[in-house]
Write a protein that holds these residues in place. Sequence first.
Motif, PDB file in Angstrom:
ATOM      1  N   SER A   4       5.841  -7.613  16.766  1.00 29.82           N
ATOM      2  CA  SER A   4       7.101  -7.093  16.406  1.00 29.82           C
ATOM      3  C   SER A   4       6.799  -6.048  15.109  1.00 29.82           C
ATOM      4  O   SER A   4       6.123  -6.603  14.139  1.00 29.82           O
ATOM      5  CB  SER A   4       8.090  -8.228  16.055  1.00 29.82           C
ATOM      6  OG  SER A   4       8.412  -8.788  17.274  1.00 29.82           O
ATOM      7  N   ALA A  48      10.911  -0.053  13.885  1.00 28.19           N
ATOM      8  CA  ALA A  48      10.563   1.253  14.318  1.00 28.19           C
ATOM      9  C   ALA A  48      11.306   2.313  13.364  1.00 28.19           C
ATOM     10  O   ALA A  48      12.107   2.865  13.645  1.00 28.19           O
ATOM     11  CB  ALA A  48      11.026   1.510  15.728  1.00 28.19           C
ATOM     12  N   ASP A  49      10.502   2.274  12.360  1.00 24.13           N
ATOM     13  CA  ASP A  49      10.995   3.257  11.269  1.00 24.13           C
ATOM     14  C   ASP A  49       9.632   4.101  10.666  1.00 24.13           C
ATOM     15  O   ASP A  49       9.914   4.649   9.558  1.00 24.13           O
ATOM     16  CB  ASP A  49      11.426   2.296  10.123  1.00 24.13           C
ATOM     17  CG  ASP A  49      10.549   1.505   9.408  1.00 24.13           C
ATOM     18  OD1 ASP A  49       9.172   1.329   9.855  1.00 24.13           O
ATOM     19  OD2 ASP A  49      10.725   0.871   8.299  1.00 24.13           O
ATOM     20  N   GLU A  66       3.280   1.864  10.301  1.00 21.40           N
ATOM     21  CA  GLU A  66       2.148   1.182  11.119  1.00 21.40           C
ATOM     22  C   GLU A  66       2.117  -0.381  10.790  1.00 21.40           C
ATOM     23  O   GLU A  66       1.754  -0.703   9.531  1.00 21.40           O
ATOM     24  CB  GLU A  66       1.014   2.009  10.976  1.00 21.40           C
ATOM     25  CG  GLU A  66       1.167   3.482  11.518  1.00 21.40           C
ATOM     26  CD  GLU A  66      -0.230   4.275  11.558  1.00 21.40           C
ATOM     27  OE1 GLU A  66      -1.186   3.667  10.987  1.00 21.40           O
ATOM     28  OE2 GLU A  66      -0.116   5.264  12.143  1.00 21.40           O
ATOM     29  N   HIS A  86       2.283   3.937  21.324  1.00 20.12           N
ATOM     30  CA  HIS A  86       2.636   2.437  20.709  1.00 20.12           C
ATOM     31  C   HIS A  86       1.554   1.958  20.009  1.00 20.12           C
ATOM     32  O   HIS A  86       1.995   0.969  19.290  1.00 20.12           O
ATOM     33  CB  HIS A  86       2.802   1.680  21.968  1.00 20.12           C
ATOM     34  CG  HIS A  86       3.984   2.173  22.908  1.00 20.12           C
ATOM     35  ND1 HIS A  86       3.603   2.417  24.261  1.00 20.12           N
ATOM     36  CD2 HIS A  86       5.362   2.548  22.740  1.00 20.12           C
ATOM     37  CE1 HIS A  86       5.059   3.176  24.807  1.00 20.12           C
ATOM     38  NE2 HIS A  86       6.026   3.104  23.903  1.00 20.12           N
ATOM     39  N   TYR A  87       0.248   2.014  19.953  1.00 21.62           N
ATOM     40  CA  TYR A  87      -0.747   1.591  19.273  1.00 21.62           C
ATOM     41  C   TYR A  87      -1.874   2.469  19.245  1.00 21.62           C
ATOM     42  O   TYR A  87      -2.170   3.433  19.901  1.00 21.62           O
ATOM     43  CB  TYR A  87      -1.381   0.327  20.270  1.00 21.62           C
ATOM     44  CG  TYR A  87      -1.898   0.645  21.476  1.00 21.62           C
ATOM     45  CD1 TYR A  87      -3.436   0.727  21.509  1.00 21.62           C
ATOM     46  CD2 TYR A  87      -1.287   1.248  22.655  1.00 21.62           C
ATOM     47  CE1 TYR A  87      -4.205   1.218  22.581  1.00 21.62           C
ATOM     48  CE2 TYR A  87      -1.987   1.378  23.851  1.00 21.62           C
ATOM     49  CZ  TYR A  87      -3.226   1.683  23.740  1.00 21.62           C
ATOM     50  OH  TYR A  87      -4.167   1.751  24.814  1.00 21.62           O
ATOM     51  N   THR A 147       2.030   1.462  16.234  1.00 26.72           N
ATOM     52  CA  THR A 147       2.585   2.538  15.803  1.00 26.72           C
ATOM     53  C   THR A 147       4.045   2.887  16.001  1.00 26.72           C
ATOM     54  O   THR A 147       4.428   2.562  17.225  1.00 26.72           O
ATOM     55  CB  THR A 147       1.628   3.728  16.140  1.00 26.72           C
ATOM     56  OG1 THR A 147       1.793   3.883  17.505  1.00 26.72           O
ATOM     57  CG2 THR A 147       0.292   3.848  15.590  1.00 26.72           C
ATOM     58  N   THR A 148       4.894   3.151  15.087  1.00 23.45           N
ATOM     59  CA  THR A 148       6.249   3.160  15.392  1.00 23.45           C
ATOM     60  C   THR A 148       6.940   4.652  15.087  1.00 23.45           C
ATOM     61  O   THR A 148       8.056   4.865  15.258  1.00 23.45           O
ATOM     62  CB  THR A 148       7.114   2.380  14.517  1.00 23.45           C
ATOM     63  OG1 THR A 148       7.064   2.604  12.894  1.00 23.45           O
ATOM     64  CG2 THR A 148       6.621   0.910  14.475  1.00 23.45           C
ATOM     65  N   GLU A 149       6.057   5.504  14.487  1.00 26.06           N
ATOM     66  CA  GLU A 149       6.465   6.841  14.379  1.00 26.06           C
ATOM     67  C   GLU A 149       6.957   7.428  15.699  1.00 26.06           C
ATOM     68  O   GLU A 149       6.315   7.464  16.789  1.00 26.06           O
ATOM     69  CB  GLU A 149       5.404   7.682  14.006  1.00 26.06           C
ATOM     70  CG  GLU A 149       5.770   9.005  13.393  1.00 26.06           C
ATOM     71  CD  GLU A 149       6.907   9.244  12.274  1.00 26.06           C
ATOM     72  OE1 GLU A 149       7.871   9.772  12.170  1.00 26.06           O
ATOM     73  OE2 GLU A 149       6.524   8.206  11.427  1.00 26.06           O
ATOM     74  N   ILE A 161       9.223   6.361  17.538  1.00 28.74           N
ATOM     75  CA  ILE A 161       9.911   5.701  18.666  1.00 28.74           C
ATOM     76  C   ILE A 161      11.540   5.486  18.320  1.00 28.74           C
ATOM     77  O   ILE A 161      11.889   5.213  17.453  1.00 28.74           O
ATOM     78  CB  ILE A 161       9.179   4.088  18.376  1.00 28.74           C
ATOM     79  CG1 ILE A 161       7.715   4.178  18.799  1.00 28.74           C
ATOM     80  CG2 ILE A 161      10.037   3.038  19.411  1.00 28.74           C
ATOM     81  CD1 ILE A 161       7.426   4.365  19.993  1.00 28.74           C
ATOM     82  N   THR A 172      14.380   3.207  19.321  1.00 25.72           N
ATOM     83  CA  THR A 172      15.087   2.140  19.785  1.00 25.72           C
ATOM     84  C   THR A 172      16.555   2.066  20.350  1.00 25.72           C
ATOM     85  O   THR A 172      17.060   2.818  19.458  1.00 25.72           O
ATOM     86  CB  THR A 172      14.732   1.131  18.665  1.00 25.72           C
ATOM     87  OG1 THR A 172      15.273   1.343  17.464  1.00 25.72           O
ATOM     88  CG2 THR A 172      13.257   0.868  18.567  1.00 25.72           C
ATOM     89  N   PHE A 204       9.172  -3.239  19.529  1.00 29.56           N
ATOM     90  CA  PHE A 204       9.846  -2.350  18.649  1.00 29.56           C
ATOM     91  C   PHE A 204      11.282  -2.437  18.167  1.00 29.56           C
ATOM     92  O   PHE A 204      11.911  -2.433  18.888  1.00 29.56           O
ATOM     93  CB  PHE A 204       9.597  -1.017  19.146  1.00 29.56           C
ATOM     94  CG  PHE A 204       8.365  -0.520  19.069  1.00 29.56           C
ATOM     95  CD1 PHE A 204       7.555   0.329  18.290  1.00 29.56           C
ATOM     96  CD2 PHE A 204       7.663  -0.788  20.475  1.00 29.56           C
ATOM     97  CE1 PHE A 204       6.210   0.450  18.364  1.00 29.56           C
ATOM     98  CE2 PHE A 204       6.014  -0.454  20.895  1.00 29.56           C
ATOM     99  CZ  PHE A 204       5.516   0.311  19.698  1.00 29.56           C
TER     100      PHE A 204
END
Length: 258
Positions: free
Chosen positions: A37, A40-41, A44, A82-83, A107-109, A111, A113, A147
């Motif tokens: 988990s 998503a901000d 990484e 995602h990764y 990776t959350t850049e 994303i 949600t 995420f």
Amino acid sequence: LSLGIFNSCLVDDKTNYELNDAGINLAGFTLTATTVSGIADGTEYQFDMRVRVTGPSKTDLKNDITLTIAVDPASTAVEGVHYRIENPTVVLKASDNYLGVIPIIMTTEGIDTPLEETPVLILNTVSATGNAKVTNNGKPLAISMNFACFSEFQGTYTVVTTNGSSGVVRTRTETITKIGVEKYLTSCIGTWATPLSLTYGFVFENSCNVISVPAKQSLANIYSNEVFGTKMGSVDPVTGVITIYYTITFAAGNTEYT
């Protein structure tokens, strides 16, 4: 940034474990399924997937073992979205008892949600080289990638709790503490006149303003009564009111609380 992961073991009949009878040692992931988990901000997150060598003649091994993994085409997680996997190989050494990790970067850049479905990254062990007595174990690892939306629910609240069986309503001032990624701990539970605990109530989790109470919690972290969620709760983004539903098991029957 490194975070903890939630793990589970599953039975999988598509393995090379029958080779143990021939004196072959097996290299691969220690788990078959896990969940990671991250908020998503744009951050990484690195998660280390544990690998090892096991088998009947492991103690006789001397050489380094190079284990290589690959992404299964059945994965729904997308590389670069995602990764990221920077190195699909790891060298397992006798000096480390043939234990090692393969880092996975979440990776959350970009994303947005909440996601409609949880991406799943499936990793296969494809080769283990360095000794003829070692082969890959054939067990895939399924990584569910959660995420999460960013929230800050920690603080002091006026909590109104209703007993669904007796109708008793109890109002208290309670503290909510953040204990993990979108995971929180209340300071009280139930509608007892004298609280069972003033510091430990129950754990709840937030997923983009949808509230759930994980199963297999013990009552106030003291008693054997089980605490679990009965249905999803919610957060009103305008008023900030958090609604949570949970059940406590009793010998005479379960009771739902709101």
